[in-house]
Design an enzyme around this catalytic site. Structure first.
Site, short mmCIF file in Angstrom:
data_model
loop_
_atom_site.label_atom_id
_atom_site.label_comp_id
_atom_site.label_asym_id
_atom_site.label_seq_id
_atom_site.Cartn_x
_atom_site.Cartn_y
_atom_site.Cartn_z
N ASP A 46 -1.09 32.36 28.18
CA ASP A 46 -2.05 32.92 27.24
C ASP A 46 -3.25 33.53 27.97
O ASP A 46 -3.84 34.50 27.51
CB ASP A 46 -2.53 31.84 26.27
CG ASP A 46 -1.48 31.55 25.18
OD1 ASP A 46 -0.50 32.31 25.09
OD2 ASP A 46 -1.65 30.57 24.44
N GLY A 47 -3.61 32.95 29.11
CA GLY A 47 -4.71 33.51 29.91
C GLY A 47 -4.38 34.90 30.42
O GLY A 47 -5.24 35.79 30.44
N THR A 156 -7.96 27.16 18.92
CA THR A 156 -7.29 26.14 19.73
C THR A 156 -7.77 26.14 21.18
O THR A 156 -7.27 25.35 21.99
CB THR A 156 -5.77 26.37 19.73
OG1 THR A 156 -5.50 27.70 20.17
CG2 THR A 156 -5.20 26.17 18.33
N ALA A 157 -8.71 27.01 21.52
CA ALA A 157 -9.19 27.12 22.90
C ALA A 157 -10.46 26.30 23.09
O ALA A 157 -10.50 25.11 22.79
CB ALA A 157 -9.38 28.60 23.25
N TYR A 158 -11.52 26.91 23.59
CA TYR A 158 -12.78 26.19 23.86
C TYR A 158 -13.30 25.50 22.60
O TYR A 158 -13.83 24.39 22.63
CB TYR A 158 -13.80 27.18 24.40
CG TYR A 158 -15.10 26.59 24.90
CD1 TYR A 158 -15.15 25.32 25.47
CD2 TYR A 158 -16.28 27.32 24.81
CE1 TYR A 158 -16.34 24.79 25.93
CE2 TYR A 158 -17.48 26.80 25.27
CZ TYR A 158 -17.51 25.53 25.83
OH TYR A 158 -18.69 25.00 26.29
#
Length: 257
Positions: A46-47, A156-158
């Site tokens: 995803d990055g 769903t990230a940071y």
């Protein structure tokens, strides 16, 4: 003839898949054009997908992204490295379905910044005081490290690490979460994430942003001299993503967490 570009994570598996994809696509009449592609093939995680979108942010509406994940399933891709043959067939046969996702924008007096996951203001040097406005109405005054605004994809990230809610795919919402807020008898803010309509406009105003940074996904910018950051969903940019499989959002979620 359809033009494509490839953005691959610099690891052995991803680089091997890039060579295979290159050979297959050119053999099927596609032309590699890293400057002006129609489709961007993303090989990695995803990055890597976020990196690819930022690379083509200047022409976002003109390109479609198609990802294969060289790890676990991702939110931006439907295929694993073992599925490379099916992945390439979907692309060349034109059988994928296009979906569109939000892009956030942050406006200051000097520039506009864009993000897929989140825009955040953080100050590790000192307590950051922020007047938080929602649709031009004062909501609260916050004191702490900063604030984070995320998209549905970025929930769903940071945002999740901050204790924010995970937002299901298909809900065009944004979320505002505190970063290390200070709460006691004299100073208090909501101290909870708040989910807002996608049409909401958030202003984070301060007498001083000295020492503060604006983060737009993995990119970071100084805010010295600014007094206001306006954050909203960008009306003229969207992320176009090619989907080849009907995978439940909750299956994606379970595969990652």
């Amino acid at each position: 003839m359809k033009k494509y570009a490839i953005v691959a994570r610099p690891d052995e598996v991803s680089e091997r898949l890039e060579i295979r994809a290159d050979h297959y696509l050119t053999s099927n009449g596609f032309i590699r054009d890293d400057e002006h592609p129609d489709t961007v093939v993303v090989i990695g995680g995803d990055g890597t997908f976020i990196l690819a979108v930022h690379r083509y942010m200047h022409c976002l509406n003109e390109v479609c992204f198609f990802g294969i994940h060289t790890g676990t399933l991702g939110f931006y891709s439907d295929y694993l490295d073992k599925d490379i043959s099916e992945f390439l067939h979907v692309l060349t046969d034109g059988t994928g379905q296009e979906k569109q996702f939000q892009v956030l924008q942050a406006k200051t007096s000097k520039a506009t910044y864009y993000a897929i996951n989140e825009i955040r203001i953080e100050n590790a040097a000192r307590t950051q005081v922020l007047d938080v406005y929602v649709d031009k109405k004062l909501f609260e005054t916050f004191r702490g490290t900063g604030m984070c605004v995320c998209t549905q994809l970025g929930s769903t990230a940071y945002n999740r690490s901050l204790g924010g809610a995970v937002i299901q795919e298909g809900l065009d919402l944004i979320e505002l979460a505190e970063i290390s807020g200070i709460h006691h008898s004299r100073y208090r803010s909501l101290d909870a994430p708040i989910v807002l309509k996608a049409e909401s406009v958030i202003d984070l105003a301060s007498v001083s942003f000295t020492g503060a940074l604006l983060g737009a996904d993995a990119e970071v910018f100084e805010l010295d001299g600014e007094t206001n950051v306006e954050i909203s969903v960008c009306k003229d940019r969207q992320i176009r993503v090619l989907r080849g499989r009907d995978i439940s959002y909750f299956d994606r979620l379970k595969s990652l967490f």
